[in-house]
Structures are given as structure tokens and as C-alpha cells.
Design an enzyme around this catalytic site. Structure first.
Site, PDB file in Angstrom:
ATOM      1  N   PHE A   1       0.801  -1.221   0.000  1.00 45.62           N
ATOM      2  CA  PHE A   1       0.000   0.000   0.000  1.00 45.62           C
ATOM      3  C   PHE A   1       0.833   1.271   0.000  1.00 45.62           C
ATOM      4  O   PHE A   1       1.882   1.348   0.624  1.00 45.62           O
ATOM      5  CB  PHE A   1      -0.955   0.022   1.202  1.00 45.62           C
ATOM      6  CG  PHE A   1      -1.983  -1.059   1.151  1.00 45.62           C
ATOM      7  CD1 PHE A   1      -2.922  -1.094   0.137  1.00 45.62           C
ATOM      8  CD2 PHE A   1      -1.991  -2.065   2.105  1.00 45.62           C
ATOM      9  CE1 PHE A   1      -3.864  -2.100   0.079  1.00 45.62           C
ATOM     10  CE2 PHE A   1      -2.925  -3.068   2.050  1.00 45.62           C
ATOM     11  CZ  PHE A   1      -3.870  -3.096   1.037  1.00 45.62           C
ATOM     12  N   HIS A   2       0.300   2.261  -0.676  1.00 45.23           N
ATOM     13  CA  HIS A   2       0.856   3.614  -0.670  1.00 45.23           C
ATOM     14  C   HIS A   2       0.686   4.191   0.730  1.00 45.23           C
ATOM     15  O   HIS A   2      -0.195   3.758   1.481  1.00 45.23           O
ATOM     16  CB  HIS A   2       0.082   4.462  -1.692  1.00 45.23           C
ATOM     17  CG  HIS A   2       0.715   5.763  -2.018  1.00 45.23           C
ATOM     18  ND1 HIS A   2       0.436   6.906  -1.316  1.00 45.23           N
ATOM     19  CD2 HIS A   2       1.607   6.097  -2.976  1.00 45.23           C
ATOM     20  CE1 HIS A   2       1.135   7.908  -1.837  1.00 45.23           C
ATOM     21  NE2 HIS A   2       1.848   7.444  -2.855  1.00 45.23           N
ATOM     22  N   TYR A   3       1.508   5.172   1.091  1.00 44.14           N
ATOM     23  CA  TYR A   3       1.370   5.781   2.416  1.00 44.14           C
ATOM     24  C   TYR A   3       0.091   6.614   2.522  1.00 44.14           C
ATOM     25  O   TYR A   3      -0.429   6.821   3.610  1.00 44.14           O
ATOM     26  CB  TYR A   3       2.600   6.619   2.778  1.00 44.14           C
ATOM     27  CG  TYR A   3       2.776   7.869   1.951  1.00 44.14           C
ATOM     28  CD1 TYR A   3       2.234   9.088   2.363  1.00 44.14           C
ATOM     29  CD2 TYR A   3       3.485   7.836   0.752  1.00 44.14           C
ATOM     30  CE1 TYR A   3       2.399  10.229   1.608  1.00 44.14           C
ATOM     31  CE2 TYR A   3       3.649   8.972  -0.001  1.00 44.14           C
ATOM     32  CZ  TYR A   3       3.111  10.175   0.426  1.00 44.14           C
ATOM     33  OH  TYR A   3       3.263  11.306  -0.330  1.00 44.14           O
ATOM     34  N   ARG A   4      -0.445   7.073   1.409  1.00 44.56           N
ATOM     35  CA  ARG A   4      -1.730   7.775   1.431  1.00 44.56           C
ATOM     36  C   ARG A   4      -2.840   6.746   1.347  1.00 44.56           C
ATOM     37  O   ARG A   4      -2.701   5.702   0.729  1.00 44.56           O
ATOM     38  CB  ARG A   4      -1.847   8.728   0.245  1.00 44.56           C
ATOM     39  CG  ARG A   4      -0.930   9.903   0.346  1.00 44.56           C
ATOM     40  CD  ARG A   4      -1.145  10.842  -0.817  1.00 44.56           C
ATOM     41  NE  ARG A   4      -0.283  11.989  -0.679  1.00 44.56           N
ATOM     42  CZ  ARG A   4       0.291  12.609  -1.688  1.00 44.56           C
ATOM     43  NH1 ARG A   4       0.079  12.190  -2.930  1.00 44.56           N
ATOM     44  NH2 ARG A   4       1.056  13.645  -1.474  1.00 44.56           N
ATOM     45  N   LEU A   5      -3.958   7.076   1.976  1.00 44.08           N
ATOM     46  CA  LEU A   5      -5.111   6.189   1.896  1.00 44.08           C
ATOM     47  C   LEU A   5      -6.379   7.021   1.786  1.00 44.08           C
ATOM     48  O   LEU A   5      -6.371   8.224   2.036  1.00 44.08           O
ATOM     49  CB  LEU A   5      -5.156   5.241   3.095  1.00 44.08           C
ATOM     50  CG  LEU A   5      -4.875   5.763   4.498  1.00 44.08           C
ATOM     51  CD1 LEU A   5      -6.075   6.445   5.094  1.00 44.08           C
ATOM     52  CD2 LEU A   5      -4.428   4.621   5.369  1.00 44.08           C
TER      53      LEU A   5
END
Length: 187
Positions: free
Chosen positions: A130-134
Site C-alpha cells: 500500500f501507498h502511504y496515502r489512503l
């Protein structure tokens, strides 16, 4: 190119402490950016009934005794955590392009930062993707609830797949409100 863009996830856990509590149920809905469903995933993690009964205590579980009983029962026919993680990795590989800088894998849901803590602790290979942004629908819930007095009533089943579908419907409602305010214009 694979069609899915957002991985909506909801976990049901024995509690909220990622260091002490355990994942019981995992559900995912893969959607595109228009929130159209591409694929679904659901799994129950097998734990001993005794352990679950010891961990699932307190006011929350007293108020939600049906969900507690259902989750304990579902866990008994579940799979080991490692197998659930492997199947979830396969689901992601099947439905999402390999994450890159230009095409990150975004985790989506309500209060999904809490689910992320459990993924980091119990499913580290999934968490690494996963990307650090959600995309946390809870942020919009706060804005729309406090500025526009819009409260969305969601099902209170405390089952993972129902909770995800409620989160997707909630985001659709917020986006409709935004589109209505913009008059359908792009910003």
C-alpha cells in the site's frame, strides 16, 4: 492493464489494540475510480474459541453480542492467518496492476488507518503493497457532519463485507453532494 484502482478493506478484530488483538474476518471490494465493483474477497481467520471468548469482552461486545457470536462461529471454520494473507496477496495480484510511483495501490474504507495497523502487525506482506496515502471516508464524515449537518446512517452489523459496502455507499453520497454543489463542473 487491470481494472481495479481502490482496495476497500474492512477487518473485524477482537479489539482495537493491534499489538494484543487479532484479526477475525477480512473483506475486500476492489473498485475502479467510479466506485464500480471489480471483484470481492472474504475470509475468516481460524482462532480457538477459548481465545476469542477471552479477548472479545467489554461494553462494545456486550452491546454487539450477535456480531460477537457470529464472528466466533465463523472463525471456527476459518483458515490460518498465513493462508488468508496468501489468498489476499493473490487477490490483489489478480485485480490490481503492480504498484508503481505512477499507479500506487490505495487502501480505502472508514477509519481504515486502524485496519492498516492490524495489516502491518499481522499481514506485513499485504501491508507493504500500500501507498502511504489512503482514502479514509471518515474524513468526509467529519466534514459533512459538522459543516453541512449531513449524517449518514449505515448498517451496524459489524461484519466486514457489510461495513465496506456501507463505506462505498457513503462515499458515493458525499461525492453526489459535492457534484451537486459544483453543478457537475470539473474543478
Amino acid at each position: 492493464m487491470k481494472k481495479a484502482s481502490l482496495l476497500w478493506i474492512d477487518l473485524e478484530m477482537t479489539g482495537l489494540d493491534a499489538k494484543r488483538d487479532k484479526i477475525i474476518e477480512v473483506a475486500c471490494v476492489a473498485t475502479d475510480w467510479k466506485l464500480c465493483e471489480v471483484a470481492t474477497f472474504q475470509a475468516n481467520v481460524k482462532w480457538s474459541k477459548t481465545m476469542l471468548e477471552k479477548k472479545m469482552v467489554g461494553d462494545f461486545w456486550r452491546r454487539n453480542s450477535k456480531a460477537r457470536a457470529d464472528l466466533i462461529e465463523a472463525s471456527q471454520s476459518g483458515e490460518p492467518l498465513a493462508e488468508v494473507e496468501k489468498r489476499l496477496l493473490d487477490f490483489i495480484a489478480t485485480n490490481f496492476s503492480r504498484p508503481t510511483t505512477n499507479r500506487p495501490l490505495y487502501l480505502a474504507g472508514n477509519s481504515v488507518h486502524q485496519d492498516r495497523k492490524f495489516l502491518e502487525a499481522e499481514m506485513p506482506e499485504v501491508d507493504k503493497l500500500f501507498h502511504y496515502r489512503l482514502l479514509d471516508v471518515s474524513a468526509l464524515k467529519i466534514i459533512f457532519g459538522n459543516i453541512y449537518n449531513l449524517r449518514v446512517k449505515k448498517p451496524n452489523a459489524h461484519r466486514a463485507e457489510d461495513d465496506i459496502r456501507g463505506s462505498i455507499a457513503e462515499l458515493r453520497l458525499y461525492l453526489e453532494k459535492i457534484d451537486g454543489k459544483r453543478g457537475g463542473q470539473s474543478v
